[in-house]
Design a protein around this motif. Structure first.
Motif, PDB file in Angstrom:
ATOM      1  N   ASN A  24       0.829  -1.208   0.000  1.00  0.00           N
ATOM      2  CA  ASN A  24       0.000   0.000   0.000  1.00  0.00           C
ATOM      3  C   ASN A  24       0.862   1.256   0.000  1.00  0.00           C
ATOM      4  OD1 ASN A  24      -2.326  -1.512   0.012  1.00  0.00           O
ATOM      5  ND2 ASN A  24      -2.615  -1.372   2.220  1.00  0.00           N
ATOM      6  N   TYR A  25       1.914   1.253   0.785  1.00  0.00           N
ATOM      7  CA  TYR A  25       2.805   2.414   0.847  1.00  0.00           C
ATOM      8  C   TYR A  25       3.481   2.662  -0.502  1.00  0.00           C
ATOM      9  CZ  TYR A  25       6.769   5.355   2.030  1.00  0.00           C
ATOM     10  OH  TYR A  25       7.692   6.360   2.043  1.00  0.00           O
ATOM     11  N   LEU A  26       3.993   1.609  -1.093  1.00  0.00           N
ATOM     12  CA  LEU A  26       4.661   1.766  -2.386  1.00  0.00           C
ATOM     13  C   LEU A  26       3.676   2.211  -3.467  1.00  0.00           C
ATOM     14  CD1 LEU A  26       7.202  -1.173  -2.307  1.00  0.00           C
ATOM     15  CD2 LEU A  26       7.625   1.262  -1.969  1.00  0.00           C
ATOM     16  N   THR A  27       2.427   1.790  -3.365  1.00  0.00           N
ATOM     17  CA  THR A  27       1.398   2.253  -4.294  1.00  0.00           C
ATOM     18  C   THR A  27       1.211   3.764  -4.169  1.00  0.00           C
ATOM     19  OG1 THR A  27       0.267   0.124  -4.197  1.00  0.00           O
ATOM     20  CG2 THR A  27      -1.019   2.003  -4.969  1.00  0.00           C
ATOM     21  N   VAL A  28       1.165   4.264  -2.948  1.00  0.00           N
ATOM     22  CA  VAL A  28       1.018   5.707  -2.731  1.00  0.00           C
ATOM     23  C   VAL A  28       2.243   6.450  -3.260  1.00  0.00           C
ATOM     24  CG1 VAL A  28       0.878   7.502  -0.949  1.00  0.00           C
ATOM     25  CG2 VAL A  28      -0.571   5.478  -0.801  1.00  0.00           C
ATOM     26  N   VAL A  29       3.443   5.930  -2.998  1.00  0.00           N
ATOM     27  CA  VAL A  29       4.671   6.583  -3.477  1.00  0.00           C
ATOM     28  C   VAL A  29       4.666   6.672  -4.998  1.00  0.00           C
ATOM     29  CG1 VAL A  29       7.185   6.325  -3.689  1.00  0.00           C
ATOM     30  CG2 VAL A  29       6.084   6.004  -1.474  1.00  0.00           C
ATOM     31  N   LEU A  53       1.904  18.242   1.425  1.00  0.00           N
ATOM     32  CA  LEU A  53       1.578  18.179   2.854  1.00  0.00           C
ATOM     33  C   LEU A  53       0.780  16.916   3.170  1.00  0.00           C
ATOM     34  CD1 LEU A  53       1.479  19.502   5.693  1.00  0.00           C
ATOM     35  CD2 LEU A  53      -0.670  20.553   4.955  1.00  0.00           C
ATOM     36  N   VAL A  54      -0.265  16.683   2.388  1.00  0.00           N
ATOM     37  CA  VAL A  54      -1.086  15.487   2.603  1.00  0.00           C
ATOM     38  C   VAL A  54      -0.255  14.219   2.391  1.00  0.00           C
ATOM     39  CG1 VAL A  54      -3.054  14.186   1.690  1.00  0.00           C
ATOM     40  CG2 VAL A  54      -3.248  16.643   2.071  1.00  0.00           C
ATOM     41  N   TYR A  55       0.547  14.218   1.336  1.00  0.00           N
ATOM     42  CA  TYR A  55       1.405  13.062   1.047  1.00  0.00           C
ATOM     43  C   TYR A  55       2.388  12.812   2.182  1.00  0.00           C
ATOM     44  CZ  TYR A  55       5.169  10.393  -1.159  1.00  0.00           C
ATOM     45  OH  TYR A  55       6.131   9.467  -1.441  1.00  0.00           O
ATOM     46  N   THR A  56       2.989  13.861   2.699  1.00  0.00           N
ATOM     47  CA  THR A  56       3.956  13.701   3.788  1.00  0.00           C
ATOM     48  C   THR A  56       3.292  13.136   5.035  1.00  0.00           C
ATOM     49  OG1 THR A  56       5.324  15.487   2.935  1.00  0.00           O
ATOM     50  CG2 THR A  56       5.598  14.939   5.256  1.00  0.00           C
ATOM     51  N   LEU A  57       2.106  13.625   5.367  1.00  0.00           N
ATOM     52  CA  LEU A  57       1.411  13.113   6.548  1.00  0.00           C
ATOM     53  C   LEU A  57       1.030  11.647   6.378  1.00  0.00           C
ATOM     54  CD1 LEU A  57      -0.826  16.191   7.427  1.00  0.00           C
ATOM     55  CD2 LEU A  57       1.272  15.427   8.557  1.00  0.00           C
ATOM     56  N   PHE A  58       0.514  11.294   5.209  1.00  0.00           N
ATOM     57  CA  PHE A  58       0.176   9.901   4.955  1.00  0.00           C
ATOM     58  C   PHE A  58       1.426   9.021   4.965  1.00  0.00           C
ATOM     59  CE2 PHE A  58      -4.029  11.208   3.632  1.00  0.00           C
ATOM     60  CZ  PHE A  58      -4.804  10.126   4.008  1.00  0.00           C
ATOM     61  N   ALA A  59       2.501   9.507   4.358  1.00  0.00           N
ATOM     62  CA  ALA A  59       3.740   8.725   4.306  1.00  0.00           C
ATOM     63  C   ALA A  59       4.285   8.487   5.706  1.00  0.00           C
ATOM     64  CB  ALA A  59       4.781   9.426   3.437  1.00  0.00           C
ATOM     65  N   LEU A  60       4.277   9.518   6.550  1.00  0.00           N
ATOM     66  CA  LEU A  60       4.758   9.337   7.929  1.00  0.00           C
ATOM     67  C   LEU A  60       3.936   8.283   8.666  1.00  0.00           C
ATOM     68  CD1 LEU A  60       5.491  13.017   9.027  1.00  0.00           C
ATOM     69  CD2 LEU A  60       7.153  11.173   8.696  1.00  0.00           C
ATOM     70  N   GLY A  61       2.624   8.362   8.524  1.00  0.00           N
ATOM     71  CA  GLY A  61       1.763   7.376   9.179  1.00  0.00           C
ATOM     72  C   GLY A  61       1.985   5.967   8.658  1.00  0.00           C
ATOM     73  N   MET A  62       2.116   5.847   7.350  1.00  0.00           N
ATOM     74  CA  MET A  62       2.294   4.516   6.763  1.00  0.00           C
ATOM     75  C   MET A  62       3.658   3.930   7.112  1.00  0.00           C
ATOM     76  SD  MET A  62       0.423   5.071   3.103  1.00  0.00           S
ATOM     77  CE  MET A  62      -0.018   3.384   2.702  1.00  0.00           C
ATOM     78  N   VAL A  63       4.705   4.751   7.099  1.00  0.00           N
ATOM     79  CA  VAL A  63       6.031   4.252   7.471  1.00  0.00           C
ATOM     80  C   VAL A  63       6.027   3.825   8.934  1.00  0.00           C
ATOM     81  CG1 VAL A  63       8.444   4.913   7.823  1.00  0.00           C
ATOM     82  CG2 VAL A  63       7.290   5.511   5.697  1.00  0.00           C
ATOM     83  N   ASN A  64       5.377   4.590   9.789  1.00  0.00           N
ATOM     84  CA  ASN A  64       5.265   4.210  11.196  1.00  0.00           C
ATOM     85  C   ASN A  64       4.568   2.861  11.338  1.00  0.00           C
ATOM     86  OD1 ASN A  64       5.337   4.494  14.056  1.00  0.00           O
ATOM     87  ND2 ASN A  64       3.230   5.226  13.981  1.00  0.00           N
ATOM     88  N   GLU A  65       3.499   2.673  10.588  1.00  0.00           N
ATOM     89  CA  GLU A  65       2.763   1.403  10.636  1.00  0.00           C
ATOM     90  C   GLU A  65       3.634   0.243  10.154  1.00  0.00           C
ATOM     91  OE1 GLU A  65      -1.204  -0.634   8.631  1.00  0.00           O
ATOM     92  OE2 GLU A  65      -0.477   1.296   7.897  1.00  0.00           O
ATOM     93  N   LEU A 113      13.758   6.189   2.132  1.00  0.00           N
ATOM     94  CA  LEU A 113      14.434   6.498   0.869  1.00  0.00           C
ATOM     95  C   LEU A 113      13.440   6.603  -0.290  1.00  0.00           C
ATOM     96  CD1 LEU A 113      17.706   4.370   1.138  1.00  0.00           C
ATOM     97  CD2 LEU A 113      17.446   6.856   1.329  1.00  0.00           C
ATOM     98  N   ALA A 114      12.405   5.767  -0.285  1.00  0.00           N
ATOM     99  CA  ALA A 114      11.372   5.866  -1.324  1.00  0.00           C
ATOM    100  C   ALA A 114      10.651   7.208  -1.219  1.00  0.00           C
ATOM    101  CB  ALA A 114      10.381   4.716  -1.200  1.00  0.00           C
ATOM    102  N   TYR A 115      10.345   7.629   0.003  1.00  0.00           N
ATOM    103  CA  TYR A 115       9.706   8.930   0.199  1.00  0.00           C
ATOM    104  C   TYR A 115      10.616  10.055  -0.287  1.00  0.00           C
ATOM    105  CZ  TYR A 115       8.152  13.167   2.465  1.00  0.00           C
ATOM    106  OH  TYR A 115       7.775  14.454   2.700  1.00  0.00           O
ATOM    107  N   LEU A 116      11.872  10.023   0.151  1.00  0.00           N
ATOM    108  CA  LEU A 116      12.810  11.073  -0.253  1.00  0.00           C
ATOM    109  C   LEU A 116      13.005  11.108  -1.768  1.00  0.00           C
ATOM    110  CD1 LEU A 116      15.520  10.830   2.550  1.00  0.00           C
ATOM    111  CD2 LEU A 116      13.759  12.587   2.254  1.00  0.00           C
ATOM    112  N   GLY A 117      13.063   9.939  -2.393  1.00  0.00           N
ATOM    113  CA  GLY A 117      13.194   9.882  -3.843  1.00  0.00           C
ATOM    114  C   GLY A 117      12.007  10.517  -4.546  1.00  0.00           C
ATOM    115  N   SER A 118      10.812  10.274  -4.030  1.00  0.00           N
ATOM    116  CA  SER A 118       9.630  10.868  -4.664  1.00  0.00           C
ATOM    117  C   SER A 118       9.594  12.380  -4.455  1.00  0.00           C
ATOM    118  CB  SER A 118       8.355  10.216  -4.133  1.00  0.00           C
ATOM    119  OG  SER A 118       8.194  10.474  -2.751  1.00  0.00           O
ATOM    120  N   VAL A 119      10.044  12.853  -3.296  1.00  0.00           N
ATOM    121  CA  VAL A 119      10.075  14.295  -3.048  1.00  0.00           C
ATOM    122  C   VAL A 119      11.138  14.961  -3.920  1.00  0.00           C
ATOM    123  CG1 VAL A 119      10.583  16.062  -1.308  1.00  0.00           C
ATOM    124  CG2 VAL A 119       9.108  14.135  -0.734  1.00  0.00           C
ATOM    125  N   ILE A 120      12.293  14.335  -4.070  1.00  0.00           N
ATOM    126  CA  ILE A 120      13.334  14.869  -4.959  1.00  0.00           C
ATOM    127  C   ILE A 120      12.830  14.923  -6.398  1.00  0.00           C
ATOM    128  CG2 ILE A 120      15.609  14.364  -5.960  1.00  0.00           C
ATOM    129  CD1 ILE A 120      16.395  13.336  -3.136  1.00  0.00           C
TER     130      ILE A 120
END
Length: 131
Positions: A24-29, A53-65, A113-120
């Motif tokens: 699910n996380y990789l799908t969002v990324v 902003l929304v993506y970052t909040l969701f990503a933080l929650g999903m990575v935590n999970e 790293l997947a999150y950072l790559g998508s933000v870059i």
């Protein structure tokens, strides 16, 4: 024997949850990467700010999970190792902390790293829009 069967059932459920959460996380990324690629030239900066902003909040929650699930898997591995079950997660029963503790750390690092790559990628597309 019943305890071992119960532990293996719990292990299987944790593995299913870990795989589903990671998928699910990789799908969002990848969805954010695709949206960035196709809509990067069309949306205004305020829209992109809201999206990020929304993506970052969701990503933080999903990575935590995801990381929490993998830590649960490690704790269960130690419990199974204490009962001398023969196999845990494709390796010997977890009695040594070293190799097993690397799993949630490695998965968490991959997610970040997947999150950072998508933000870059987002900022590279935005830079192309300005040029």
């Amino acid at each position: 024997n019943f305890r071992r069967q119960r532990q293996m059932c719990i292990r299987d459920r944790i593995l299913e949850a870990a795989h589903a959460a990671l998928a699910n996380y990789l799908t969002v990324v990848f969805a954010v990467v695709v949206v960035t690629f196709f809509a990067g030239r069309k949306l205004e900066l305020l829209s992109w700010g809201f999206l990020m902003l929304v993506y970052t909040l969701f990503a933080l929650g999903m990575v935590n999970e995801i990381v929490s699930i993998y830590w649960d898997m490690v704790r269960l591995g130690f419990e199974i190792g204490e009962t001398h079950a023969p196999v845990w997660f494709g390796m010997a029963a977890a009695t040594d902390e070293g190799p097993v503790l690397a799993i949630p750390i490695m998965v968490g690092t991959m997610c970040v790293l997947a999150y950072l790559g998508s933000v870059i990628f987002f900022f590279r597309i935005r830079r192309q829009v300005k040029a």
